[in-house]
Write an enzyme that holds these catalytic residues in place. Structure first.
Site: not given
Length: 307
Positions: A106, A180, A248
């Site tokens: 990701s 994502k 994150k």
């Protein structure tokens, strides 16, 4: 497509290279080995590669050697900075023409686009293909895979993706990463909502297991509930994805980079989710699974026996 790829992807002749053999990456590489593919891996800590080596994987001593020996290179690392180092600094200087790089990390859409352009300069291709489904999805080959890049390259790679889960082509380079991020925004909100529902149910005197059973087939039911509801109740916080990575991922959606203010999306719910997952990290639980977010809601409500 036929000009660049006259030979279909098959276990007998497609050489696979893999970096990133953690909870997710290790399970994904294992599935490819079980499907008959020749998989070569690089690991900074070689001892962690033992389970894959016992399945028949090969180990090399450097990412550059891995790149030179592979037709398709997979990465499943931690942060965009790791992706940049592995792909830009080690893979691309060593790859053969027509190599395809698949990044399952990701990461940032802008970085994916930069890698795509840099790969083309080396007569190679890149596909950003982050995944969702956690450790169970990785183990069972039921991951949702979001692919960005050239559509014909993604189709050529389909035999590999089919071993890992279901791939959906999202558009040009970077679009897989954007999907994502949107996925994580949705998952983060679901995890927070499920945690609050369970904490409320317990304080109201309900049996948490019965609560899950009662609502799972109604509008409150979700894949998040199926994957993590029982784990939360049983205090099973083993990671399918680390809490620090959720911080994150959510940051990729809500943090505005300098000069990009006009393209920013206002996401108040995602901002709150990031704050709560950051609380997990601040509590020292950065390596717990994302289902551990329930511990933050419990702490807010005065329950300090988190594990």
């Amino acid at each position: 497509m036929s000009t660049h790829y006259p030979t279909p992807v098959t276990p007998k002749q497609t050489r696979i290279g893999w970096i990133g053999i953690g909870v997710m990456g290790g399970a994904m590489a294992s599935r490819l080995i079980s499907a008959g593919y020749a998989v070569t891996i690089y690991a900074r800590t070689p001892s962690k590669a033992t389970p894959l080596l016992s399945q028949g994987a090969h180990l090399v001593s450097s990412p550059a050697e891995l790149a030179a020996l592979s037709d398709v290179l997979f990465t499943m690392v931690g942060h965009p900075s790791d992706v940049k180092h592995v792909v830009m600094d080690t893979f691309l200087p060593s790859v053969n023409p027509n190599t395809v790089i698949i990044d399952h990390t990701s990461s940032h859409p802008g970085l994916a686009r930069h890698i795509y352009e840099s790969a083309l300069e080396k007569q190679c291709y890149s596909v950003d293909a982050p995944v969702s489904g956690g450790d169970i999805g990785a183990r069972d080959g039921k991951l949702a895979i979001f692919a960005g890049g050239d559509k014909d390259v993604v189709e050529w790679l389909r035999p590999l993706f089919d071993v890992l889960g279901k791939v959906t082509y999202m558009g040009g380079s970077g679009k897989g990463q954007s999907c994502k991020i949107a996925n994580q925004i949705t998952v983060g909100a679901n995890l927070v909502g499920l945690s609050e529902g369970l904490v409320f149910a317990e304080k109201a005197g309900l049996d948490q297991g019965k609560f899950i059973e009662a609502v799972r087939c109604g509008a409150a039911g979700s894949m998040v509930m199926e994957l993590f509801g029982e784990r939360m109740i049983k205090r099973d916080f083993r990671p399918g994805g680390f809490a620090q990575y959720m911080v994150k991922d959510l940051g990729l959606g809500v943090d505005v980079e300098e000069g990009d203010e006009d393209n920013a999306t206002v996401l108040p719910g995602a901002g709150l989710s990031k704050q709560l997952f950051s609380g997990m990290v601040a509590n020292g639980d950065d390596k717990l699974g994302t289902q551990g977010i329930i511990t933050v809601i419990e702490r807010i409500n005065g329950k300090l026996d988190k594990h």
